[in-house]
Design a protein around this motif. Structure first.
Motif, PDB file in Angstrom:
ATOM      1  N   THR A  10       0.844  -1.195   0.000  1.00  0.00           N
ATOM      2  CA  THR A  10       0.000   0.000   0.000  1.00  0.00           C
ATOM      3  C   THR A  10       0.876   1.240   0.000  1.00  0.00           C
ATOM      4  O   THR A  10       1.862   1.309   0.739  1.00  0.00           O
ATOM      5  N   ILE A  11       0.513   2.231  -0.815  1.00  0.00           N
ATOM      6  CA  ILE A  11       1.258   3.488  -0.825  1.00  0.00           C
ATOM      7  C   ILE A  11       0.815   4.328   0.357  1.00  0.00           C
ATOM      8  O   ILE A  11      -0.379   4.551   0.564  1.00  0.00           O
ATOM      9  N   ARG A  12       1.792   4.748   1.136  1.00  0.00           N
ATOM     10  CA  ARG A  12       1.549   5.609   2.302  1.00  0.00           C
ATOM     11  C   ARG A  12       2.066   7.006   1.976  1.00  0.00           C
ATOM     12  O   ARG A  12       3.237   7.162   1.645  1.00  0.00           O
ATOM     13  N   HIS A  13       1.209   7.992   2.078  1.00  0.00           N
ATOM     14  CA  HIS A  13       1.619   9.382   1.829  1.00  0.00           C
ATOM     15  C   HIS A  13       2.152   9.980   3.117  1.00  0.00           C
ATOM     16  O   HIS A  13       1.546  10.880   3.709  1.00  0.00           O
ATOM     17  N   ARG A  14       3.285   9.462   3.533  1.00  0.00           N
ATOM     18  CA  ARG A  14       3.988   9.955   4.711  1.00  0.00           C
ATOM     19  C   ARG A  14       5.460   9.636   4.524  1.00  0.00           C
ATOM     20  O   ARG A  14       5.835   8.873   3.635  1.00  0.00           O
ATOM     21  N   GLN A  16      -4.926   9.863  -4.315  1.00  0.00           N
ATOM     22  CA  GLN A  16      -5.133  10.799  -3.210  1.00  0.00           C
ATOM     23  C   GLN A  16      -3.994  11.806  -3.283  1.00  0.00           C
ATOM     24  O   GLN A  16      -2.879  11.445  -3.627  1.00  0.00           O
ATOM     25  N   LEU A  17      -4.275  13.036  -2.953  1.00  0.00           N
ATOM     26  CA  LEU A  17      -3.273  14.086  -3.139  1.00  0.00           C
ATOM     27  C   LEU A  17      -2.732  14.614  -1.819  1.00  0.00           C
ATOM     28  O   LEU A  17      -2.356  15.777  -1.717  1.00  0.00           O
ATOM     29  N   ARG A  18      -2.632  13.751  -0.853  1.00  0.00           N
ATOM     30  CA  ARG A  18      -2.121  14.159   0.461  1.00  0.00           C
ATOM     31  C   ARG A  18      -0.673  14.650   0.389  1.00  0.00           C
ATOM     32  O   ARG A  18      -0.225  15.402   1.233  1.00  0.00           O
ATOM     33  N   PHE A  19       0.042  14.209  -0.627  1.00  0.00           N
ATOM     34  CA  PHE A  19       1.449  14.597  -0.756  1.00  0.00           C
ATOM     35  C   PHE A  19       1.628  16.062  -1.148  1.00  0.00           C
ATOM     36  O   PHE A  19       2.739  16.584  -1.087  1.00  0.00           O
ATOM     37  N   PHE A  20       0.558  16.751  -1.539  1.00  0.00           N
ATOM     38  CA  PHE A  20       0.674  18.180  -1.854  1.00  0.00           C
ATOM     39  C   PHE A  20       1.293  18.951  -0.687  1.00  0.00           C
ATOM     40  O   PHE A  20       1.987  19.925  -0.889  1.00  0.00           O
ATOM     41  N   ARG A  21       1.026  18.510   0.538  1.00  0.00           N
ATOM     42  CA  ARG A  21       1.614  19.182   1.717  1.00  0.00           C
ATOM     43  C   ARG A  21       3.140  19.180   1.646  1.00  0.00           C
ATOM     44  O   ARG A  21       3.780  20.160   2.004  1.00  0.00           O
ATOM     45  N   PHE A  22       3.713  18.066   1.220  1.00  0.00           N
ATOM     46  CA  PHE A  22       5.171  17.994   1.096  1.00  0.00           C
ATOM     47  C   PHE A  22       5.669  19.006   0.065  1.00  0.00           C
ATOM     48  O   PHE A  22       6.687  19.655   0.256  1.00  0.00           O
ATOM     49  N   LEU A  23       4.931  19.137  -1.040  1.00  0.00           N
ATOM     50  CA  LEU A  23       5.337  20.055  -2.103  1.00  0.00           C
ATOM     51  C   LEU A  23       5.209  21.506  -1.667  1.00  0.00           C
ATOM     52  O   LEU A  23       6.024  22.350  -2.047  1.00  0.00           O
ATOM     53  N   LEU A  24       4.201  21.806  -0.866  1.00  0.00           N
ATOM     54  CA  LEU A  24       4.023  23.176  -0.374  1.00  0.00           C
ATOM     55  C   LEU A  24       5.116  23.578   0.612  1.00  0.00           C
ATOM     56  O   LEU A  24       5.342  24.763   0.838  1.00  0.00           O
TER      57      LEU A  24
END
Length: 191
Positions: free
Chosen positions: A97-101, A127-135
């Motif tokens: 499973t891909i974990r966005h963390r 899911q676009l939870r990784f946008f936080r990392f990009l911001l």
């Protein structure tokens, strides 16, 4: 299908890594999705790329010749140049499973880097939870980076309009009332 190595990790932390490109002048595109080999892959987005001399504190000099002329006349010059790229980590795989963390451990030095397959990009962007990392990235213009990532995912998703709507809603949620940034990202996606 065997994956082609595009680089090798030469510096890493839990949040980002640097890799040396397998080919001179050929890093993965800015904003593209890449992964690092391991028991459980680590996923990242390219935020910077550069070519430089291997000799510290020494810049390359201009010879006023085309690259082909230089390769014919002085091929040793190219042995002294390396292309590197930097990437911000956006998640990892755990038990399939891909974990966005962030991963519990940084990528291992000398691990190989590959371009993500279209299927992996779809899984990463469901899911676009990784946008936080990009911001949080400070080494690259965030609006350019996020727009590049959205364009890359949109291309892999064959122009799926619902993806753009989903990405827009996520950006509005994360950015809030920063109209300037949101407008900048939307304009860059359209370009």
């Amino acid at each position: 299908m065997e994956e082609t190595e595009i680089g090798e990790v030469i510096g890493s932390s839990n949040t980002e890594f640097i890799a040396e490109s397998s080919l001179l002048h050929n890093p993965p595109p800015f904003g593209s999705f890449i992964k690092v080999d391991g028991r459980e892959p680590i996923y990242a987005v390219v935020i910077n790329a550069y070519t430089h001399s291997l000799e510290p504190n020494r810049l390359a000099i201009a010879y006023h010749r085309s690259e082909q002329e230089l390769r014919d006349e002085q091929p040793q010059i190219f042995e002294l140049l390396k292309t590197k790229f930097e990437a911000v980590i956006i998640g990892h795989e755990q038990d399939g499973t891909i974990r966005h963390r962030l991963p519990p451990q940084p990528p291992r030095l000398h691990s190989f880097v590959h371009t993500c397959s279209p299927i992996e990009v779809r899984r990463l962007t469901s899911q676009l939870r990784f946008f936080r990392f990009l911001l949080a990235v400070e080494k690259a213009p965030r609006d350019e980076l996020i727009a590049g990532v959205i364009r890359a995912a949109y291309t892999v998703r064959d122009g799926e309009r619902s993806f753009l709507v989903h990405a827009g809603k996520e950006l509005v949620r994360l950015i809030g009332d920063d109209y300037e940034m949101l407008s900048s990202i939307l304009h860059r996606i359209q370009d």
